[in-house]
Design a protein around this motif. Structure first.
Motif, PDB file in Angstrom:
ATOM      1  N   ASN A  76     -14.132 -41.984   0.787  1.00 32.74           N
ATOM      2  CA  ASN A  76     -13.294 -41.209  -0.122  1.00 32.74           C
ATOM      3  C   ASN A  76     -13.494 -39.706   0.078  1.00 32.74           C
ATOM      4  O   ASN A  76     -12.536 -38.941   0.049  1.00 32.74           O
ATOM      5  N   LEU A  77     -14.728 -39.288   0.301  1.00 37.88           N
ATOM      6  CA  LEU A  77     -15.007 -37.883   0.577  1.00 37.88           C
ATOM      7  C   LEU A  77     -14.328 -37.445   1.867  1.00 37.88           C
ATOM      8  O   LEU A  77     -13.699 -36.386   1.926  1.00 37.88           O
ATOM      9  N   PHE A  78     -14.426 -38.272   2.889  1.00 29.05           N
ATOM     10  CA  PHE A  78     -13.820 -37.961   4.184  1.00 29.05           C
ATOM     11  C   PHE A  78     -12.299 -37.859   4.086  1.00 29.05           C
ATOM     12  O   PHE A  78     -11.683 -36.996   4.703  1.00 29.05           O
ATOM     13  N   LEU A  79     -11.679 -38.735   3.301  1.00 30.32           N
ATOM     14  CA  LEU A  79     -10.224 -38.733   3.189  1.00 30.32           C
ATOM     15  C   LEU A  79      -9.698 -37.744   2.153  1.00 30.32           C
ATOM     16  O   LEU A  79      -8.546 -37.325   2.236  1.00 30.32           O
ATOM     17  N   SER A  80     -10.521 -37.341   1.182  1.00 30.12           N
ATOM     18  CA  SER A  80     -10.049 -36.459   0.116  1.00 30.12           C
ATOM     19  C   SER A  80     -10.244 -34.984   0.412  1.00 30.12           C
ATOM     20  O   SER A  80      -9.559 -34.149  -0.179  1.00 30.12           O
ATOM     21  N   LEU A  81     -11.162 -34.640   1.276  1.00 29.00           N
ATOM     22  CA  LEU A  81     -11.369 -33.220   1.580  1.00 29.00           C
ATOM     23  C   LEU A  81     -10.135 -32.552   2.191  1.00 29.00           C
ATOM     24  O   LEU A  81      -9.854 -31.396   1.861  1.00 29.00           O
ATOM     25  N   PRO A  82      -9.358 -33.222   3.053  1.00 30.09           N
ATOM     26  CA  PRO A  82      -8.109 -32.580   3.497  1.00 30.09           C
ATOM     27  C   PRO A  82      -7.123 -32.318   2.360  1.00 30.09           C
ATOM     28  O   PRO A  82      -6.394 -31.323   2.396  1.00 30.09           O
ATOM     29  N   ILE A  83      -7.120 -33.162   1.347  1.00 29.30           N
ATOM     30  CA  ILE A  83      -6.250 -32.926   0.191  1.00 29.30           C
ATOM     31  C   ILE A  83      -6.697 -31.667  -0.542  1.00 29.30           C
ATOM     32  O   ILE A  83      -5.865 -30.832  -0.936  1.00 29.30           O
ATOM     33  N   LEU A  84      -7.999 -31.506  -0.703  1.00 31.03           N
ATOM     34  CA  LEU A  84      -8.529 -30.309  -1.350  1.00 31.03           C
ATOM     35  C   LEU A  84      -8.240 -29.061  -0.513  1.00 31.03           C
ATOM     36  O   LEU A  84      -7.859 -28.019  -1.048  1.00 31.03           O
ATOM     37  N   ALA A  85      -8.372 -29.166   0.801  1.00 26.06           N
ATOM     38  CA  ALA A  85      -8.071 -28.042   1.688  1.00 26.06           C
ATOM     39  C   ALA A  85      -6.581 -27.691   1.623  1.00 26.06           C
ATOM     40  O   ALA A  85      -6.215 -26.512   1.622  1.00 26.06           O
ATOM     41  N   LEU A  86      -5.727 -28.695   1.565  1.00 25.72           N
ATOM     42  CA  LEU A  86      -4.291 -28.450   1.452  1.00 25.72           C
ATOM     43  C   LEU A  86      -3.958 -27.765   0.131  1.00 25.72           C
ATOM     44  O   LEU A  86      -3.114 -26.868   0.087  1.00 25.72           O
ATOM     45  N   TYR A  87      -4.630 -28.154  -0.937  1.00 28.51           N
ATOM     46  CA  TYR A  87      -4.421 -27.514  -2.234  1.00 28.51           C
ATOM     47  C   TYR A  87      -4.748 -26.025  -2.162  1.00 28.51           C
ATOM     48  O   TYR A  87      -3.978 -25.181  -2.614  1.00 28.51           O
ATOM     49  N   PHE A  88      -5.899 -25.688  -1.583  1.00 31.94           N
ATOM     50  CA  PHE A  88      -6.272 -24.273  -1.476  1.00 31.94           C
ATOM     51  C   PHE A  88      -5.374 -23.518  -0.506  1.00 31.94           C
ATOM     52  O   PHE A  88      -5.111 -22.331  -0.691  1.00 31.94           O
ATOM     53  N   TYR A  89      -4.879 -24.195   0.523  1.00 33.49           N
ATOM     54  CA  TYR A  89      -3.956 -23.560   1.463  1.00 33.49           C
ATOM     55  C   TYR A  89      -2.641 -23.224   0.766  1.00 33.49           C
ATOM     56  O   TYR A  89      -2.115 -22.121   0.909  1.00 33.49           O
ATOM     57  N   ILE A  90      -2.109 -24.157   0.005  1.00 32.79           N
ATOM     58  CA  ILE A  90      -0.865 -23.907  -0.742  1.00 32.79           C
ATOM     59  C   ILE A  90      -1.094 -22.850  -1.809  1.00 32.79           C
ATOM     60  O   ILE A  90      -0.238 -21.988  -2.039  1.00 32.79           O
ATOM     61  N   LEU A  91      -2.246 -22.890  -2.436  1.00 31.28           N
ATOM     62  CA  LEU A  91      -2.575 -21.907  -3.466  1.00 31.28           C
ATOM     63  C   LEU A  91      -2.650 -20.493  -2.907  1.00 31.28           C
ATOM     64  O   LEU A  91      -2.378 -19.527  -3.606  1.00 31.28           O
ATOM     65  N   SER A  92      -3.004 -20.363  -1.616  1.00 30.69           N
ATOM     66  CA  SER A  92      -3.122 -19.042  -1.028  1.00 30.69           C
ATOM     67  C   SER A  92      -1.759 -18.345  -0.864  1.00 30.69           C
ATOM     68  O   SER A  92      -1.696 -17.127  -0.737  1.00 30.69           O
ATOM     69  N   PHE A  93      -0.675 -19.133  -0.870  1.00 31.97           N
ATOM     70  CA  PHE A  93       0.661 -18.549  -0.733  1.00 31.97           C
ATOM     71  C   PHE A  93       1.275 -18.150  -2.062  1.00 31.97           C
ATOM     72  O   PHE A  93       2.307 -17.486  -2.108  1.00 31.97           O
ATOM     73  N   ILE A  94       0.673 -18.555  -3.151  1.00 31.82           N
ATOM     74  CA  ILE A  94       1.211 -18.227  -4.473  1.00 31.82           C
ATOM     75  C   ILE A  94       0.687 -16.864  -4.878  1.00 31.82           C
ATOM     76  O   ILE A  94      -0.528 -16.647  -4.942  1.00 31.82           O
ATOM     77  N   PRO A  95       1.582 -15.902  -5.171  1.00 31.89           N
ATOM     78  CA  PRO A  95       1.115 -14.569  -5.560  1.00 31.89           C
ATOM     79  C   PRO A  95       0.478 -14.606  -6.944  1.00 31.89           C
ATOM     80  O   PRO A  95       0.867 -15.360  -7.821  1.00 31.89           O
ATOM     81  N   GLU A  96      -0.490 -13.740  -7.134  1.00 29.20           N
ATOM     82  CA  GLU A  96      -1.197 -13.698  -8.413  1.00 29.20           C
ATOM     83  C   GLU A  96      -0.521 -12.799  -9.391  1.00 29.20           C
ATOM     84  O   GLU A  96       0.110 -11.933  -9.325  1.00 29.20           O
TER      85      GLU A  96
END
Length: 96
Positions: A76-96
């Protein structure tokens, strides 16, 4: 190895449902973190209640409940870390 993926498939549904409920209450980030940290434990507990007779099948294959849970957490850790990385990647495009 195939039996471990079957156990993962059986427990991930409960983990995802729990994480969706958590993310509706607290937010998406906590939902993803609960999927990684708490989800496998919740999935294993619910699987033990609903399908306890299947644990004998895994025990006959040489897997104890403890080894199933440890391998479930690692997978689960191996498969879920890309989801967490994708979340932070998408979050980086949202202006504050």
């Amino acid at each position: 190895m195939r039996s471990l993926f079957k156990f993962y498939q059986d427990t991930i549904l409960y983990s995802v449902i729990f994480s969706i409920i958590i993310s509706m209450v607290t937010g998406v980030l906590w939902g993803i973190i609960s999927l990684i940290v708490i989800g496998p434990g919740i999935g294993t507990i619910i699987h033990s209640f609903l399908r306890s007779e299947e644990l004998y099948f895994y025990y006959n294959l040489g897997y104890t409940k403890f080894s199933l849970v440890i391998k479930l957490y690692l997978l689960n850790l191996f498969l879920s870390l890309p989801i967490l990385a994708l979340y932070f990647y998408i979050l980086s495009f949202i202006p504050e």
